[in-house]
Design a protein around this motif. Structure first.
Motif, PDB file in Angstrom:
ATOM      1  N   SER A 208      17.780  40.411  38.551  1.00 47.66           N
ATOM      2  CA  SER A 208      19.027  39.848  38.037  1.00 47.66           C
ATOM      3  C   SER A 208      19.698  40.822  37.076  1.00 47.66           C
ATOM      4  N   ARG A 209      21.016  40.821  37.138  1.00 44.26           N
ATOM      5  CA  ARG A 209      21.810  41.637  36.219  1.00 44.26           C
ATOM      6  C   ARG A 209      22.980  40.784  35.731  1.00 44.26           C
ATOM      7  N   PRO A 210      23.470  41.032  34.512  1.00 47.33           N
ATOM      8  CA  PRO A 210      24.592  40.232  34.006  1.00 47.33           C
ATOM      9  C   PRO A 210      25.865  40.480  34.789  1.00 47.33           C
ATOM     10  N   ILE A 211      26.729  39.482  34.787  1.00 45.91           N
ATOM     11  CA  ILE A 211      28.039  39.634  35.407  1.00 45.91           C
ATOM     12  C   ILE A 211      28.829  40.667  34.614  1.00 45.91           C
ATOM     13  N   PRO A 212      29.390  41.675  35.260  1.00 49.80           N
ATOM     14  CA  PRO A 212      30.195  42.657  34.523  1.00 49.80           C
ATOM     15  C   PRO A 212      31.313  41.967  33.742  1.00 49.80           C
ATOM     16  N   ALA A 213      31.509  42.400  32.511  1.00 51.34           N
ATOM     17  CA  ALA A 213      32.463  41.733  31.628  1.00 51.34           C
ATOM     18  C   ALA A 213      33.869  41.701  32.203  1.00 51.34           C
ATOM     19  N   ASP A 214      34.275  42.788  32.886  1.00 50.23           N
ATOM     20  CA  ASP A 214      35.630  42.808  33.419  1.00 50.23           C
ATOM     21  C   ASP A 214      35.803  41.802  34.548  1.00 50.23           C
ATOM     22  N   LEU A 215      34.769  41.610  35.379  1.00 52.05           N
ATOM     23  CA  LEU A 215      34.840  40.626  36.456  1.00 52.05           C
ATOM     24  C   LEU A 215      34.898  39.210  35.903  1.00 52.05           C
ATOM     25  N   LEU A 216      34.093  38.952  34.887  1.00 49.63           N
ATOM     26  CA  LEU A 216      34.086  37.623  34.276  1.00 49.63           C
ATOM     27  C   LEU A 216      35.438  37.324  33.643  1.00 49.63           C
ATOM     28  N   ARG A 217      35.972  38.308  32.916  1.00 50.07           N
ATOM     29  CA  ARG A 217      37.258  38.114  32.240  1.00 50.07           C
ATOM     30  C   ARG A 217      38.388  37.919  33.248  1.00 50.07           C
ATOM     31  N   GLU A 218      38.418  38.733  34.291  1.00 51.73           N
ATOM     32  CA  GLU A 218      39.493  38.653  35.279  1.00 51.73           C
ATOM     33  C   GLU A 218      39.448  37.339  36.055  1.00 51.73           C
ATOM     34  N   SER A 219      38.261  36.915  36.454  1.00 52.01           N
ATOM     35  CA  SER A 219      38.139  35.683  37.241  1.00 52.01           C
ATOM     36  C   SER A 219      38.488  34.458  36.414  1.00 52.01           C
ATOM     37  N   HIS A 220      38.012  34.397  35.177  1.00 51.60           N
ATOM     38  CA  HIS A 220      38.326  33.244  34.330  1.00 51.60           C
ATOM     39  C   HIS A 220      39.804  33.207  33.982  1.00 51.60           C
ATOM     40  N   ALA A 221      40.411  34.373  33.747  1.00 56.12           N
ATOM     41  CA  ALA A 221      41.838  34.411  33.441  1.00 56.12           C
ATOM     42  C   ALA A 221      42.655  33.883  34.614  1.00 56.12           C
ATOM     43  N   VAL A 229      42.934  30.441  42.488  1.00 60.39           N
ATOM     44  CA  VAL A 229      41.691  30.610  43.234  1.00 60.39           C
ATOM     45  C   VAL A 229      41.813  31.752  44.234  1.00 60.39           C
ATOM     46  N   THR A 230      43.008  31.975  44.752  1.00 60.07           N
ATOM     47  CA  THR A 230      43.208  33.058  45.714  1.00 60.07           C
ATOM     48  C   THR A 230      42.770  34.392  45.138  1.00 60.07           C
ATOM     49  N   THR A 231      43.131  34.659  43.891  1.00 65.77           N
ATOM     50  CA  THR A 231      42.720  35.902  43.239  1.00 65.77           C
ATOM     51  C   THR A 231      41.210  35.968  43.105  1.00 65.77           C
ATOM     52  N   VAL A 232      40.576  34.837  42.801  1.00 66.61           N
ATOM     53  CA  VAL A 232      39.120  34.805  42.658  1.00 66.61           C
ATOM     54  C   VAL A 232      38.441  35.121  43.988  1.00 66.61           C
ATOM     55  N   LEU A 233      38.937  34.551  45.075  1.00 72.49           N
ATOM     56  CA  LEU A 233      38.360  34.833  46.389  1.00 72.49           C
ATOM     57  C   LEU A 233      38.548  36.311  46.757  1.00 72.49           C
ATOM     58  N   ASP A 234      39.699  36.863  46.464  1.00 73.22           N
ATOM     59  CA  ASP A 234      39.927  38.289  46.726  1.00 73.22           C
ATOM     60  C   ASP A 234      39.006  39.152  45.874  1.00 73.22           C
ATOM     61  N   LEU A 235      38.775  38.719  44.645  1.00 75.52           N
ATOM     62  CA  LEU A 235      37.872  39.445  43.759  1.00 75.52           C
ATOM     63  C   LEU A 235      36.456  39.456  44.332  1.00 75.52           C
ATOM     64  N   LEU A 236      35.994  38.319  44.844  1.00 79.07           N
ATOM     65  CA  LEU A 236      34.654  38.266  45.424  1.00 79.07           C
ATOM     66  C   LEU A 236      34.541  39.178  46.642  1.00 79.07           C
ATOM     67  N   ALA A 237      35.571  39.173  47.484  1.00 78.84           N
ATOM     68  CA  ALA A 237      35.557  40.041  48.659  1.00 78.84           C
ATOM     69  C   ALA A 237      35.456  41.501  48.238  1.00 78.84           C
ATOM     70  N   ASP A 238      36.128  41.857  47.151  1.00 75.63           N
ATOM     71  CA  ASP A 238      36.072  43.223  46.644  1.00 75.63           C
ATOM     72  C   ASP A 238      34.704  43.541  46.062  1.00 75.63           C
ATOM     73  N   VAL A 239      34.159  42.617  45.269  1.00 77.57           N
ATOM     74  CA  VAL A 239      32.860  42.829  44.630  1.00 77.57           C
ATOM     75  C   VAL A 239      31.767  43.023  45.676  1.00 77.57           C
ATOM     76  N   ALA A 240      31.830  42.273  46.760  1.00 76.12           N
ATOM     77  CA  ALA A 240      30.794  42.350  47.789  1.00 76.12           C
ATOM     78  C   ALA A 240      30.637  43.766  48.335  1.00 76.12           C
ATOM     79  N   GLY A 241      31.721  44.531  48.371  1.00 75.74           N
ATOM     80  CA  GLY A 241      31.659  45.874  48.934  1.00 75.74           C
ATOM     81  C   GLY A 241      31.559  46.994  47.922  1.00 75.74           C
ATOM     82  N   ARG A 242      31.487  46.660  46.639  1.00 73.98           N
ATOM     83  CA  ARG A 242      31.468  47.694  45.601  1.00 73.98           C
ATOM     84  C   ARG A 242      30.066  48.255  45.393  1.00 73.98           C
ATOM     85  N   SER A 243      29.949  49.569  45.426  1.00 80.13           N
ATOM     86  CA  SER A 243      28.650  50.208  45.221  1.00 80.13           C
ATOM     87  C   SER A 243      28.292  50.339  43.741  1.00 80.13           C
TER      88      SER A 243
END
Length: 281
Positions: A208-221, A229-243
């Motif tokens: 387990s690793r903590p949620i990156p602060a920028d992802l948490l801040r962007e999704s909650h905002a 919610v559309t932005t949140v779903l797009d964010l998840l799609a982006d996170v899934a492919g990030r190395s």
């Protein structure tokens, strides 16, 4: 604090009014057509009400939700309960309430209604939910316009469709924007859910690793600013492919945001997946 675009005024408003920590939400089920099943065209309004409640709870608010309905037959009432359950919509405190203020313990802070619906002189903010249309599928494939057969109200149609794919499809557009439910769109939503659940199950096996602060801040905002919610779903799609995001952090991000999305993304955690032998190497 949540902010919604109040269609009464055309401006963003805060709900609930500070300093209260209780959100009173009144969701108005659209009228049902004679002889039709209950489907996306009716349930998008309760779904948006569910996302509102989940977002409020994620931000530390208590929520009371009342669902007002037209007159329902016993079969329609049972069908409504069943379809809300399979779509992951949390049960409201009261259903069919003719005096919602009494059930809510005071005036509603916000009303969630179908676009153009009349709520009389009700006070509070107003969220108008865009219309849903459907396109008939090819012969032999059930119509996505209803989730329940009108003459068999306890039978889900179709069982293989994964009802949460309908939830994902409706959430993937801003709530005020019209949505068209098609077979192709449902198939794409089912594919996305399968992929995300498989990935979440794989990530869960890593430390387990903590949620990156920028992802948490962007999704909650995004969520607190008019339920984006559309932005949140797009964010998840982006996170899934990030190395650059560790698998354990991806798991925590998806699991955390699914508290609002309600897509059961951790469903496959703990289940072994057979390797894809068709893939070389």
């Amino acid at each position: 604090m949540l902010r919604i675009a109040d269609t009464r005024t055309g401006h963003l408003m805060e709900i609930p009014a500070a300093p209260r920590h209780l959100l009173r939400s009144c969701v108005h089920l659209p009228a049902l057509g004679t002889g039709t099943g209950i489907g996306p065209v009716h349930l998008r309004v309760p779904l948006v009400g569910d996302v509102l409640a989940r977002t409020a709870e994620l931000n530390g608010l208590q929520v009371v939700t009342v669902l007002t309905t037209p007159e329902l037959t016993p079969d329609q009432a049972r069908a409504l309960d069943r379809v809300m359950a399979v779509l992951g919509i949390h049960p409201p405190a009261a259903v069919g309430a003719h005096h919602p203020d009494a059930a809510l313990g005071g005036p509603a802070d916000v009303h969630v209604v179908a676009q153009g619906a009349d709520t009389g002189d009700a006070t509070g903010g107003r969220i108008e939910v865009g219309r849903v249309s459907t396109v008939l599928l090819e012969e032999g494939v059930p119509d996505p316009g209803h989730l329940l057969s009108p003459d068999r109200p306890d039978v889900l149609v179709p069982e293989t469709a994964d009802p949460l794919a309908v939830r994902l499809l409706l959430l993937h557009r801003p709530y005020a924007t019209p949505v068209t439910v098609t077979g192709a769109a449902l198939a794409e939503a089912r594919g996305t859910l399968r992929q995300w659940r498989r990935q979440v199950a794989d990530w869960a096996q890593e430390p387990s690793r903590p949620i990156p602060a920028d992802l948490l801040r962007e999704s909650h905002a995004a969520l607190v600013e008019d339920l984006d919610v559309t932005t949140v779903l797009d964010l998840l799609a982006d996170v899934a492919g990030r190395s650059d995001v560790p698998p354990g952090a991806k798991f925590e991000t998806f699991a955390h945001l699914d508290r609002v999305l309600g897509l059961d993304l951790v469903r496959d955690v703990g289940h072994q997946h057979s390797p894809d032998r068709s893939t070389p190497g």
